[in-house]
Design a protein around this motif. Structure first.
Motif, PDB file in Angstrom:
ATOM      1  N   UNK A 282     -15.246 -11.911  10.945  1.00 22.19           N
ATOM      2  CA  UNK A 282     -14.403 -10.823  11.435  1.00 22.19           C
ATOM      3  C   UNK A 282     -12.970 -11.295  11.662  1.00 22.19           C
ATOM      4  N   UNK A 283     -12.802 -12.543  12.078  1.00 24.36           N
ATOM      5  CA  UNK A 283     -11.463 -13.098  12.265  1.00 24.36           C
ATOM      6  C   UNK A 283     -10.716 -13.142  10.933  1.00 24.36           C
ATOM      7  N   UNK A 284     -11.374 -13.639   9.894  1.00 20.18           N
ATOM      8  CA  UNK A 284     -10.754 -13.721   8.569  1.00 20.18           C
ATOM      9  C   UNK A 284     -10.475 -12.325   8.020  1.00 20.18           C
ATOM     10  N   UNK A 285     -11.406 -11.404   8.218  1.00 21.91           N
ATOM     11  CA  UNK A 285     -11.194 -10.028   7.773  1.00 21.91           C
ATOM     12  C   UNK A 285     -10.022  -9.396   8.506  1.00 21.91           C
ATOM     13  N   UNK A 286      -9.883  -9.695   9.794  1.00 22.38           N
ATOM     14  CA  UNK A 286      -8.736  -9.209  10.558  1.00 22.38           C
ATOM     15  C   UNK A 286      -7.421  -9.757  10.016  1.00 22.38           C
ATOM     16  N   UNK A 287      -7.414 -11.037   9.647  1.00 22.48           N
ATOM     17  CA  UNK A 287      -6.203 -11.629   9.075  1.00 22.48           C
ATOM     18  C   UNK A 287      -5.861 -10.982   7.733  1.00 22.48           C
ATOM     19  N   UNK A 288      -6.870 -10.714   6.924  1.00 25.47           N
ATOM     20  CA  UNK A 288      -6.622 -10.071   5.627  1.00 25.47           C
ATOM     21  C   UNK A 288      -6.084  -8.651   5.799  1.00 25.47           C
ATOM     22  N   UNK A 289      -6.652  -7.906   6.741  1.00 24.82           N
ATOM     23  CA  UNK A 289      -6.158  -6.553   6.996  1.00 24.82           C
ATOM     24  C   UNK A 289      -4.739  -6.613   7.563  1.00 24.82           C
ATOM     25  N   UNK A 290      -4.451  -7.616   8.371  1.00 22.08           N
ATOM     26  CA  UNK A 290      -3.101  -7.788   8.909  1.00 22.08           C
ATOM     27  C   UNK A 290      -2.076  -8.049   7.819  1.00 22.08           C
ATOM     28  N   UNK A 291      -2.434  -8.888   6.865  1.00 23.02           N
ATOM     29  CA  UNK A 291      -1.515  -9.177   5.752  1.00 23.02           C
ATOM     30  C   UNK A 291      -1.346  -7.946   4.870  1.00 23.02           C
ATOM     31  N   UNK A 292      -2.454  -7.304   4.517  1.00 21.87           N
ATOM     32  CA  UNK A 292      -2.371  -6.119   3.660  1.00 21.87           C
ATOM     33  C   UNK A 292      -1.617  -4.988   4.343  1.00 21.87           C
ATOM     34  N   UNK A 293      -1.876  -4.791   5.624  1.00 20.04           N
ATOM     35  CA  UNK A 293      -1.173  -3.748   6.363  1.00 20.04           C
ATOM     36  C   UNK A 293       0.310  -4.030   6.493  1.00 20.04           C
ATOM     37  N   UNK A 294       0.660  -5.299   6.685  1.00 16.76           N
ATOM     38  CA  UNK A 294       2.074  -5.666   6.780  1.00 16.76           C
ATOM     39  C   UNK A 294       2.815  -5.354   5.489  1.00 16.76           C
ATOM     40  N   UNK A 295       2.169  -5.587   4.379  1.00 15.77           N
ATOM     41  CA  UNK A 295       2.801  -5.303   3.089  1.00 15.77           C
ATOM     42  C   UNK A 295       2.828  -3.807   2.797  1.00 15.77           C
ATOM     43  N   UNK A 296       1.741  -3.107   3.120  1.00 10.38           N
ATOM     44  CA  UNK A 296       1.655  -1.680   2.812  1.00 10.38           C
ATOM     45  C   UNK A 296       2.590  -0.850   3.679  1.00 10.38           C
ATOM     46  N   UNK A 297       2.722  -1.191   4.953  1.00 15.28           N
ATOM     47  CA  UNK A 297       3.550  -0.372   5.841  1.00 15.28           C
ATOM     48  C   UNK A 297       5.018  -0.438   5.448  1.00 15.28           C
ATOM     49  N   UNK A 298       5.457  -1.541   4.893  1.00 18.43           N
ATOM     50  CA  UNK A 298       6.853  -1.644   4.481  1.00 18.43           C
ATOM     51  C   UNK A 298       7.110  -1.090   3.090  1.00 18.43           C
ATOM     52  N   UNK A 299       6.113  -1.190   2.230  1.00 18.95           N
ATOM     53  CA  UNK A 299       6.310  -0.781   0.850  1.00 18.95           C
ATOM     54  C   UNK A 299       6.122   0.698   0.598  1.00 18.95           C
ATOM     55  N   UNK A 300       5.326   1.345   1.403  1.00 23.35           N
ATOM     56  CA  UNK A 300       4.989   2.746   1.158  1.00 23.35           C
ATOM     57  C   UNK A 300       5.266   3.613   2.380  1.00 23.35           C
ATOM     58  N   UNK A 301       6.389   3.412   3.029  1.00 23.05           N
ATOM     59  CA  UNK A 301       6.692   4.128   4.266  1.00 23.05           C
ATOM     60  C   UNK A 301       6.865   5.614   4.005  1.00 23.05           C
ATOM     61  N   UNK A 302       6.356   6.512   4.769  1.00 21.18           N
ATOM     62  CA  UNK A 302       5.551   6.441   5.980  1.00 21.18           C
ATOM     63  C   UNK A 302       4.056   6.474   5.708  1.00 21.18           C
ATOM     64  N   UNK A 303       3.648   6.796   4.482  1.00 19.05           N
ATOM     65  CA  UNK A 303       2.218   6.856   4.174  1.00 19.05           C
ATOM     66  C   UNK A 303       1.542   5.505   4.298  1.00 19.05           C
ATOM     67  N   UNK A 304       2.236   4.451   3.928  1.00 17.29           N
ATOM     68  CA  UNK A 304       1.678   3.107   4.039  1.00 17.29           C
ATOM     69  C   UNK A 304       1.458   2.706   5.482  1.00 17.29           C
ATOM     70  N   UNK A 305       2.338   3.147   6.357  1.00 17.83           N
ATOM     71  CA  UNK A 305       2.188   2.860   7.778  1.00 17.83           C
ATOM     72  C   UNK A 305       0.931   3.537   8.318  1.00 17.83           C
ATOM     73  N   UNK A 306       0.740   4.781   7.962  1.00 19.66           N
ATOM     74  CA  UNK A 306      -0.456   5.504   8.398  1.00 19.66           C
ATOM     75  C   UNK A 306      -1.719   4.864   7.830  1.00 19.66           C
ATOM     76  N   UNK A 307      -1.687   4.489   6.558  1.00 16.22           N
ATOM     77  CA  UNK A 307      -2.828   3.842   5.920  1.00 16.22           C
ATOM     78  C   UNK A 307      -3.141   2.502   6.586  1.00 16.22           C
ATOM     79  N   UNK A 308      -2.106   1.734   6.896  1.00 14.05           N
ATOM     80  CA  UNK A 308      -2.308   0.435   7.535  1.00 14.05           C
ATOM     81  C   UNK A 308      -2.906   0.589   8.926  1.00 14.05           C
ATOM     82  N   UNK A 309      -2.430   1.562   9.688  1.00 20.41           N
ATOM     83  CA  UNK A 309      -2.977   1.777  11.029  1.00 20.41           C
ATOM     84  C   UNK A 309      -4.410   2.303  10.971  1.00 20.41           C
ATOM     85  N   UNK A 310      -4.713   3.149   9.999  1.00 20.99           N
ATOM     86  CA  UNK A 310      -6.087   3.633   9.841  1.00 20.99           C
ATOM     87  C   UNK A 310      -7.032   2.500   9.444  1.00 20.99           C
TER      88      UNK A 310
END
Length: 113
Positions: free
Chosen positions: A3-31
């Motif tokens: 779960x720790x590794x999965x959390x790190x992967x979601x953190x990296x993916x969310x960090x990239x998605x929220x900046x690249x696809x704003x505002x939809x990427x931000x919503x997707x990353x938070x979901x």
């Protein structure tokens, strides 16, 4: 550990998605973050199931927000990264403080109930 590794992967993916696809990427990353935290709670039935992925997510997000010596950083200045970081922390706290899930097979000790 998983779960720790999965959390790190979601953190990296969310960090990239929220900046690249704003505002939809931000919503997707938070979901995705909320789904991971609640899924950890559901899978383990304890707050440790939220804490492990939340720790991995937070470490990955903080490491990506630190600028390099060249001045580059994954997070740009603005409202989106701030909402992602604070929103993810709020979701982690919400999931960690939720009432425990009902355990299957628990019945009342009283007859007829």
């Amino acid at each position: 550990m998983g779960l720790f590794v999965l959390g790190a992967l979601v953190g990296v993916a969310g960090s990239l998605a929220q900046g690249g696809l704003f505002p939809g990427g931000l919503l997707l990353a938070l979901l995705a973050t909320a789904g991971l935290f609640y899924g950890g709670l559901y899978a383990t039935g304890t707050q440790l199931g939220v804490g492990a992925p939340a720790a991995g997510w937070l470490i990955a997000a903080v490491l990506l927000s630190i600028p390099r010596p060249e001045g580059d950083a994954v997070f740009a200045a603005g409202l989106g990264p701030l909402v992602y970081l604070l929103g993810g922390m709020v979701v982690a706290v919400m999931c960690a403080t939720m009432s425990r899930l009902p355990q299957p097979g628990t019945k009342s000790g009283r007859l007829g109930k």
